[in-house]
Design a protein around this motif. Structure first.
Motif, PDB file in Angstrom:
ATOM      1  N   ASN A   1      32.408  55.729  42.574  1.00  0.00           N
ATOM      2  CA  ASN A   1      33.496  55.591  41.627  1.00  0.00           C
ATOM      3  C   ASN A   1      34.374  54.440  42.114  1.00  0.00           C
ATOM      4  OD1 ASN A   1      35.171  56.068  39.410  1.00  0.00           O
ATOM      5  ND2 ASN A   1      35.097  58.298  39.676  1.00  0.00           N
ATOM      6  N   GLY A   2      35.365  54.055  41.335  1.00  0.00           N
ATOM      7  CA  GLY A   2      36.164  52.905  41.742  1.00  0.00           C
ATOM      8  C   GLY A   2      37.349  52.677  40.828  1.00  0.00           C
ATOM      9  N   LEU A   3      37.949  51.521  40.972  1.00  0.00           N
ATOM     10  CA  LEU A   3      39.100  51.140  40.160  1.00  0.00           C
ATOM     11  C   LEU A   3      38.961  49.689  39.733  1.00  0.00           C
ATOM     12  CD1 LEU A   3      41.935  52.200  39.158  1.00  0.00           C
ATOM     13  CD2 LEU A   3      42.901  50.894  41.069  1.00  0.00           C
ATOM     14  N   LYS A   4      38.965  49.469  38.415  1.00  0.00           N
ATOM     15  CA  LYS A   4      39.027  48.127  37.849  1.00  0.00           C
ATOM     16  C   LYS A   4      40.442  47.881  37.351  1.00  0.00           C
ATOM     17  CE  LYS A   4      34.306  47.416  36.078  1.00  0.00           C
ATOM     18  NZ  LYS A   4      33.521  47.065  34.867  1.00  0.00           N
ATOM     19  N   VAL A   5      40.825  46.611  37.296  1.00  0.00           N
ATOM     20  CA  VAL A   5      42.165  46.246  36.839  1.00  0.00           C
ATOM     21  C   VAL A   5      42.059  45.113  35.834  1.00  0.00           C
ATOM     22  CG1 VAL A   5      44.458  45.460  37.521  1.00  0.00           C
ATOM     23  CG2 VAL A   5      43.115  46.880  39.093  1.00  0.00           C
ATOM     24  N   LYS A   6      42.779  45.239  34.722  1.00  0.00           N
ATOM     25  CA  LYS A   6      42.879  44.174  33.728  1.00  0.00           C
ATOM     26  C   LYS A   6      44.355  43.838  33.523  1.00  0.00           C
ATOM     27  CE  LYS A   6      38.445  44.526  33.136  1.00  0.00           C
ATOM     28  NZ  LYS A   6      37.507  43.499  33.601  1.00  0.00           N
ATOM     29  N   VAL A   7      44.628  42.553  33.407  1.00  0.00           N
ATOM     30  CA  VAL A   7      46.004  42.082  33.225  1.00  0.00           C
ATOM     31  C   VAL A   7      46.040  41.069  32.082  1.00  0.00           C
ATOM     32  CG1 VAL A   7      46.680  42.489  35.623  1.00  0.00           C
ATOM     33  CG2 VAL A   7      45.664  40.289  34.998  1.00  0.00           C
ATOM     34  N   ALA A   8      47.265  40.737  31.638  1.00  0.00           N
ATOM     35  CA  ALA A   8      47.418  39.746  30.571  1.00  0.00           C
ATOM     36  C   ALA A   8      46.858  38.406  31.033  1.00  0.00           C
ATOM     37  CB  ALA A   8      48.899  39.608  30.218  1.00  0.00           C
ATOM     38  N   PRO A   9      46.215  37.650  30.103  1.00  0.00           N
ATOM     39  CA  PRO A   9      46.086  37.897  28.656  1.00  0.00           C
ATOM     40  C   PRO A   9      44.836  38.677  28.274  1.00  0.00           C
ATOM     41  CG  PRO A   9      45.340  35.681  29.145  1.00  0.00           C
ATOM     42  CD  PRO A   9      45.758  36.275  30.464  1.00  0.00           C
ATOM     43  N   GLY A  10      44.425  39.622  29.102  1.00  0.00           N
ATOM     44  CA  GLY A  10      43.243  40.423  28.814  1.00  0.00           C
ATOM     45  C   GLY A  10      42.059  39.974  29.623  1.00  0.00           C
ATOM     46  N   CYS A  11      42.176  40.049  30.965  1.00  0.00           N
ATOM     47  CA  CYS A  11      41.130  39.563  31.843  1.00  0.00           C
ATOM     48  C   CYS A  11      41.256  40.225  33.213  1.00  0.00           C
ATOM     49  CB  CYS A  11      41.201  38.035  31.967  1.00  0.00           C
ATOM     50  SG  CYS A  11      42.789  37.417  32.534  1.00  0.00           S
ATOM     51  N   PRO A  12      40.269  40.030  34.091  1.00  0.00           N
ATOM     52  CA  PRO A  12      40.388  40.585  35.441  1.00  0.00           C
ATOM     53  C   PRO A  12      41.539  39.947  36.205  1.00  0.00           C
ATOM     54  CG  PRO A  12      38.116  39.942  34.952  1.00  0.00           C
ATOM     55  CD  PRO A  12      38.973  39.378  33.860  1.00  0.00           C
ATOM     56  N   LEU A  13      41.903  40.573  37.315  1.00  0.00           N
ATOM     57  CA  LEU A  13      42.915  39.996  38.191  1.00  0.00           C
ATOM     58  C   LEU A  13      42.496  38.617  38.668  1.00  0.00           C
ATOM     59  CD1 LEU A  13      43.663  43.059  40.489  1.00  0.00           C
ATOM     60  CD2 LEU A  13      45.374  41.896  39.082  1.00  0.00           C
ATOM     61  N   PRO A  14      43.412  37.648  38.726  1.00  0.00           N
ATOM     62  CA  PRO A  14      43.092  36.372  39.373  1.00  0.00           C
ATOM     63  C   PRO A  14      42.632  36.623  40.810  1.00  0.00           C
ATOM     64  CG  PRO A  14      45.181  36.230  38.207  1.00  0.00           C
ATOM     65  CD  PRO A  14      44.792  37.677  38.190  1.00  0.00           C
TER      66      PRO A  14
END
Length: 466
Positions: A113-126
């Protein structure tokens, strides 16, 4: 004072770990707080969307992540179970949330299992921010707030919004019979609903979330995970991964359309419709078909490391309009800056309607024009190997000499006529991943056996040319 490594390991997208070992509820809670704390430095107190797929410990970890987000300064937390990753990303793109925290291990087996993150403008973390969060995660302690200022919301409203958004770009599709195999993940039913909105008759397979995925690895790039869908022989079959951001297609003959081939077909159709293409971004493991089509239409190809976090920045800066990898992760800027199988299905519907052809006929035509190379992929469970030396020795044993060697991510050996071999370390599960395309199946089998011998003994290889 530093605290011990909690076992969640940065991967191609987010963090992953084995449930009860690397993946723990406390680890997810701490990581979620680190994400909200660091992203909040630029956004101010963020609105956080939290979701999870059907994996074990997912619901508990999502609730802990929601509490941790509040403790770290979130203005509002929305807990929405069982959202496909592209649907959560679409919510961030619309501004319905500043951050999406997704408790999922995507395509990995059920014990992960894990954790994904999405941030503005709708994409993965830099990438630099992800690295900063990862470093912060290793040393931070957290007193989790007892506040529970959130109520679980049903997923239907956000799913319907996502479907309406992609349908707004759809033409008039022709009727088809399709199979949707969700592999026991969270995207099967939402994608089936999209297909029905396109006027297609849908056969649902494993479209209810299952913590064990029915004993199948929830990864459509694994041939065994596509076998069930291939047996239905509808006009086409759609196979999704555990959290719904990867898509594979099979034609009515049960043959796999490799992601590079699907991306090539959709890219070619965009060109015929007069949609300009500034460039195409692909990962180093992506097949030859899309590269050849891009060359023919005059679109530059940018090759990056494996993982969509390497592709998304090129989309965000308008350097490219189309992006994709070798695992069914496809993106088109008119739909957003992250991979989205919902968008790919709408584009496919237009392609099939506009050409009047079957998927099988389009695949045959494409392979005739770009070479129809034999794709292979496998993983060798060995540590400490020298991929460059192993690859060179294996190739020369088979009478193949590379014309160029590149190291964008791993070691890639370029061969004549678009053929290639790539060896790279797996970021999540360890071992060495091996990818490539050769001109015929006999040569492919000989090469994978030779690579096996150079890396380790006793590993079984899989060859895909269906």
């Amino acid at each position: 004072m530093s605290v011990p490594q909690l076992g969640l390991k940065a991967s191609a997208d987010g963090w992953r770990g084995v449930i009860g070992d690397g993946f723990t509820v406390s680890g997810v809670s701490l990581l979620a707080a680190c994400v909200v704390d660091r992203v909040g430095l630029t956004t101010g107190a963020p609105v956080v969307l939290v979701t999870h797929d059907g994996r074990r410990a997912g619901a508990e970890a999502a609730q802990a992540a929601a509490r941790a987000a509040l403790a770290a300064g979130a203005r509002q937390v929305r807990l929405v179970p069982h959202l496909p990753t592209p649907t959560a990303t679409a919510a961030v793109r619309r501004g319905d949330a500043d951050i999406a925290l997704l408790v999922t291990a995507s395509h990995n087996p059920a014990r992960w299992n894990g954790l994904k993150v999405k941030v503005a403008p709708g994409c993965p973390l830099p990438r630099d921010l992800e690295a900063e969060i990862d470093a912060h995660f290793q040393v931070r302690r957290l007193d989790v707030s007892s506040r529970d200022d959130f109520v679980a919301e049903p997923a239907d409203a956000l799913v319907d919004q996502h479907i309406e958004e992609v349908l707004a770009r759809a033409g008039t599709p022709r009727p088809l019979a399709v199979t949707v195999d969700g592999l026991g993940g969270v995207a099967g039913e939402p994608v089936a609903r999209l297909c029905e909105r396109l006027g297609w008759t849908v056969t649902r397979v494993a479209c209810t979330p299952d913590p064990d995925f029915g004993g199948i690895v929830p990864d459509p790039s694994v041939p065994a995970s596509r076998e069930r869908a291939a047996g239905h022989r509808t006009d086409l079959a759609i196979v999704l991964d555990g959290d719904g951001d990867r898509i594979y297609l099979l034609d009515h003959l049960g043959r796999t359309v490799q992601p590079s081939e699907l991306l090539a077909l959709l890219l070619e159709r965009r060109e015929k419709l007069g949609v300009p293409t500034a460039g195409v971004a692909v990962t180093t493991s992506t097949g030859t078909a899309v590269r050849e089509v891009a060359r023919r239409i005059g679109a530059p190809v940018h090759e990056v490391g494996v993982g969509f976090k390497h592709l998304s920045p090129l989309l965000a800066t308008n350097s490219v309009d189309v992006a994709g990898g070798a695992v069914g992760d496809l993106s088109f800027t008119e739909f957003g800056l992250d991979r989205d199988p919902f968008a790919a299905i709408v584009l496919l519907a237009e392609l099939l309607s506009g050409t009047g052809s079957s998927l099988a006929a389009l695949l045959d035509d494409l392979r005739a024009r770009v070479g129809g190379l034999c794709w292979f992929e496998s993983k060798v469970d060995v540590e400490g190997a020298d991929p460059r030396a192993a690859g060179l020795t294996a190739l020369r044993t088979c009478g193949l000499d590379p014309i160029e060697i590149t190291e964008v991510d791993g070691t890639k050996f370029w061969l004549p006529d678009g053929q290639w071999l790539l060896l790279r370390a797996s970021t999540t599960e360890g071992g060495v991943r091996v990818y490539g395309e050769l001109g015929d199946e006999h040569a492919t089998r000989a090469l994978v056996r030779s690579v096996e011998e150079q890396l380790t003994n006793g590993i079984n290889w899989g060859v895909v040319h269906d």
